[in-house]
Design a protein around this motif. Structure first.
Motif, mmCIF file in Angstrom:
data_model
loop_
_atom_site.group_PDB
_atom_site.id
_atom_site.type_symbol
_atom_site.label_atom_id
_atom_site.label_comp_id
_atom_site.label_asym_id
_atom_site.label_seq_id
_atom_site.Cartn_x
_atom_site.Cartn_y
_atom_site.Cartn_z
ATOM 1 N N TYR A 191 29.981 61.692 -9.082
ATOM 2 C CA TYR A 191 30.743 62.914 -9.314
ATOM 3 C C TYR A 191 32.211 62.631 -9.070
ATOM 4 C CZ TYR A 191 30.448 63.513 -4.217
ATOM 5 O OH TYR A 191 30.519 63.331 -2.859
ATOM 6 N N CYS A 192 33.047 63.466 -9.679
ATOM 7 C CA CYS A 192 34.488 63.297 -9.613
ATOM 8 C C CYS A 192 35.111 64.651 -9.305
ATOM 9 C CB CYS A 192 34.973 62.768 -10.957
ATOM 10 S SG CYS A 192 36.740 62.517 -11.055
ATOM 11 N N CYS A 206 31.719 59.344 -15.006
ATOM 12 C CA CYS A 206 30.693 59.984 -14.173
ATOM 13 C C CYS A 206 29.677 60.720 -15.033
ATOM 14 C CB CYS A 206 31.332 60.959 -13.183
ATOM 15 S SG CYS A 206 32.333 60.173 -11.915
ATOM 16 N N TYR A 245 25.706 67.330 -9.902
ATOM 17 C CA TYR A 245 26.811 66.364 -9.889
ATOM 18 C C TYR A 245 27.570 66.393 -11.214
ATOM 19 C CZ TYR A 245 24.153 64.788 -5.888
ATOM 20 O OH TYR A 245 23.481 64.744 -4.695
ATOM 21 N N THR A 246 26.835 66.572 -12.302
ATOM 22 C CA THR A 246 27.450 66.641 -13.625
ATOM 23 C C THR A 246 28.318 67.891 -13.743
ATOM 24 O OG1 THR A 246 25.610 65.407 -14.572
ATOM 25 C CG2 THR A 246 26.947 66.691 -16.100
ATOM 26 N N THR A 283 36.159 61.213 -14.916
ATOM 27 C CA THR A 283 35.188 62.265 -15.238
ATOM 28 C C THR A 283 34.243 61.843 -16.363
ATOM 29 O OG1 THR A 283 36.637 63.983 -14.393
ATOM 30 C CG2 THR A 283 34.910 64.673 -15.921
ATOM 31 N N ARG A 335 36.237 59.787 -6.690
ATOM 32 C CA ARG A 335 35.026 59.450 -7.439
ATOM 33 C C ARG A 335 34.014 58.940 -6.423
ATOM 34 N NH1 ARG A 335 34.608 54.745 -12.012
ATOM 35 N NH2 ARG A 335 32.450 55.128 -12.621
ATOM 36 N N GLY A 388 41.573 61.523 -13.059
ATOM 37 C CA GLY A 388 40.391 62.346 -13.285
ATOM 38 C C GLY A 388 39.946 62.385 -14.727
ATOM 39 N N THR A 422 42.341 62.041 -6.822
ATOM 40 C CA THR A 422 41.038 62.139 -7.467
ATOM 41 C C THR A 422 40.044 61.318 -6.663
ATOM 42 O OG1 THR A 422 41.976 62.464 -9.655
ATOM 43 C CG2 THR A 422 39.725 61.647 -9.564
ATOM 44 N N GLY A 448 36.606 67.714 -12.093
ATOM 45 C CA GLY A 448 36.994 66.318 -12.231
ATOM 46 C C GLY A 448 38.249 66.053 -13.039
ATOM 47 N N SER A 450 31.531 67.631 -11.686
ATOM 48 C CA SER A 450 32.531 66.808 -12.374
ATOM 49 C C SER A 450 33.147 67.538 -13.555
ATOM 50 C CB SER A 450 31.896 65.501 -12.861
ATOM 51 O OG SER A 450 31.479 64.723 -11.764
#
Length: 112
Positions: A30-31, A82, A61-62, A79, A40, A75, A38, A69, A65
């Motif tokens: 994740y970001c 990720c 997590y998606t 992003t 990560r 980012g 930023t 993110g 981001s």
């Protein structure tokens, strides 16, 4: 085997059987960006049984981001990386995890 999500109640033999059938250990990325910073990061390790989908596990997590993110200079690079990792099933860390699972454990009551 504590500390790895998805292994609750499984013996070492059961885990080894799942690995032989295609199970694996993965982390999701994740970001999060804050204009000039930023981050990560990787999730905890998840045990994925043979044939199990990772979509639901990676969803949080998606989404994190996707929402947070993009808002920093790196980012917009991190992003998509990720997102790709998560949507492709996570980063496989099986080769790093398995040796520590199979290593002999120190038992203080036995002195070794």
């Amino acid at each position: 085997m504590a500390g790895i999500l998805g292994m609750e109640g499984l013996s070492t033999a059961q885990v080894q059987d799942e690995l032989r059938r295609g199970g694996r250990f993965v982390v999701f990325e994740y970001c999060v960006s804050f204009l000039t910073t930023t981050m990560r990061r990787s999730s905890d390790v998840y045990f994925i049984r043979a044939g199990q989908s990772t979509f639901v596990l990676s969803l949080g997590y998606t989404l994190l981001s996707l929402l947070l993110g993009w808002w920093g200079i790196p980012g917009f690079i991190y992003t998509p990386l990720c997102l790709a990792t998560n949507l492709l099933g996570g980063k496989d860390v099986t080769e790093m995890v398995v040796p520590s699972l199979l290593a002999p454990r120190y038992d203080p009551s036995l002195g070794y």
